[in-house]
Design an enzyme around this catalytic site. Structure first.
Site: not given
Ligand code: PMT
Length: 404
Positions: A209, A278, A288
């Site tokens: 991403n 995810d 490849k």
């Molecule tokens: O890195 P930058 O370019 O500065 O951008 C910042 C950002 C947009 C990445 C940051 O501000 C942000 O929003 N980070 C979280 C991104 C994310 O994965 O959001 P989510 O809503 O999909 O996940 C929710 C939370 O679960 C997050 O804290 C994530 O780290 C965590 N997660 C998600 C999936 C997973 N498999 N394991 C996790 O721990």
């Protein structure tokens, strides 16, 4: 009028003296008042006029001509200094300040100053590794001065080894971090995730991403500036890791999960700012993948949800801060994540809001806790991090944590 912070820069006689000019220019651009004091030897490497042009102040050179006027000035500068950085610091000057010698303007002012002090050694490897220099550096550490370790590499004398002045941006961090006077996180362990993950399809391709790591790095900068021991677990990013932060690079979500399983129990505060994939390809091909088919489908399997696991395994008094990146129903989705993942705090950002999210230097955040929902306008990621940290400190106090 806002009071400018004063940085006193002591420049000593080494080939890296010219780099102090760049540092001075950077500080001036950021709005600091910079006073430069040079040893006589430093003037052999770079002219005082360079610093005078940048700072608009006379440079004090370490001679005792016009003693009266200068001795008054050195005391007034020592009193005014918010930080005193010696860059580059030669073995000779390190030895002098380690033992309290004050035989020139630089060392005299240094001894008189009571502000935080930052020493940036730069010298030949043999001189640096010499037991005498090392013991002098230990003495400086024991006085509570910040030492910005030199780098290894090709030195001006032709040798390869440790002794090259640290990168200017690292020195800038070290100085600006000492200017943050409050150190409530002294003795605390902070674990932060940043950047994207990469999920390999085959040896040449991956799913990922757009996360740049800027948000997580900004949070780590503040944590270090407030005195914490900071570990940053990050996917592949181009951001510079700030001064004094332990960096653990990972690629996939599973690698990140292993690191968090290993280190989370020792952490007082955990912040998950990373954009974790995810899903990952159900299988990673050894070779490849060939483009034989018109249509190609890729079975994916779910990655571990690290934040949920951290919420389930949260130890007493540990503070857990998650992030939520949404494109719709920001508050509802964020509040759901906060509760389901047992976060003390959740920082929500909407990727479609101008100035928010991936890659920008700015963000537009809403902070959710079980007590309040607070929305902030667009601001730099560093400023946003400051606000996030203020919320975390408040939660620590509510939990009865003693803060310095
Ligand atoms: O890195 P930058 O370019 O500065 O951008 C910042 C950002 C947009 C990445 C940051 O501000 C942000 O929003 N980070 C979280 C991104 C994310 O994965 O959001 P989510 O809503 O999909 O996940 C929710 C939370 O679960 C997050 O804290 C994530 O780290 C965590 N997660 C998600 C999936 C997973 N498999 N394991 C996790 O721990």
């Amino acid at each position: 009028m806002e009071n400018k912070k004063t940085i006193v820069m002591g420049v000593t006689g080494g080939i890296a003296a010219f780099k102090a000019a760049q540092l001075t220019s950077n500080f001036i651009k950021k709005g600091y008042d910079v006073e430069v004091i040079m040893t006589k030897h430093a003037t052999e490497f770079i002219a005082p006029l360079t610093f005078e042009s940048l700072t608009k102040h006379n440079v004090m050179v370490s001679t005792f001509e016009k003693v009266q006027e200068r001795s008054v000035k050195h005391i007034s500068i020592a009193q005014r200094a918010d930080a005193f950085v010696v860059v580059p610091a030669t073995a000779n000057v390190i030895a002098k300040i380690a033992h309290g010698l004050a035989d020139d303007m630089l060392t005299t002012t240094f001894l008189a100053a009571s502000c935080p002090k930052i020493i940036c050694p730069a010298m030949n490897t043999g001189m640096y590794e010499n037991i005498v220099t090392q013991q002098n550096l230990d003495l400086l550490r024991s006085y509570g001065y910040t030492l910005v370790e030199p780098e290894s590499g090709f030195l001006a004398c032709g040798d390869m080894g440790k002794g090259r002045l640290a990168d200017i941006s690292i020195i800038e961090d070290a100085v600006e971090m000492t200017l943050v006077k409050e150190k409530p996180l002294l003795g605390k362990q902070v674990l932060i995730s940043a950047g994207p993950t990469q999920e390999a399809l085959d040896p040449v391709r991956f799913l990922t991403n757009h996360s740049s790591g800027k948000m997580g790095v900004a949070l780590a900068w503040w944590a270090k500036a407030m005195g914490a021991d900071v570990t940053l677990v990050h996917g592949p990013i181009h951001e510079r890791i700030p001064y004094g932060i332990k960096s653990i690079p990972i690629k996939s979500a599973c690698e990140m999960f292993s690191v968090f399983q290993e280190f989370s129990q020792d952490a007082d505060i955990i912040i998950k700012a990373a954009a974790v994939g995810d899903y990952r390809p159900a299988q990673t091909a050894n070779d490849k993948i060939k483009k034989n088919e018109e249509q190609f489908s890729l079975p994916l399997m779910k990655n571990p949800d690290i934040l949920s696991w951290l919420g389930e395994h949260k130890k007493t008094n540990q503070v857990l801060c998650g992030f939520a990146m949404e494109t719709q129903n920001l508050l509802q989705n964020a509040e759901k994540k906060r509760k389901e993942k047992h976060c003390d705090l959740l920082v929500a950002n909407n990727l479609l809001t101008k100035g928010a999210g991936f890659g920008n230097d700015t963000n537009v955040i809403t902070i959710l806790s079980n007590q309040e929902i607070k929305e902030y306008p667009c601001m730099s990621k560093l400023e946003a991090s400051d606000h996030i940290w203020q919320h975390i400190l408040a939660i620590m106090e509510q939990k009865g944590e003693s803060l310095c």
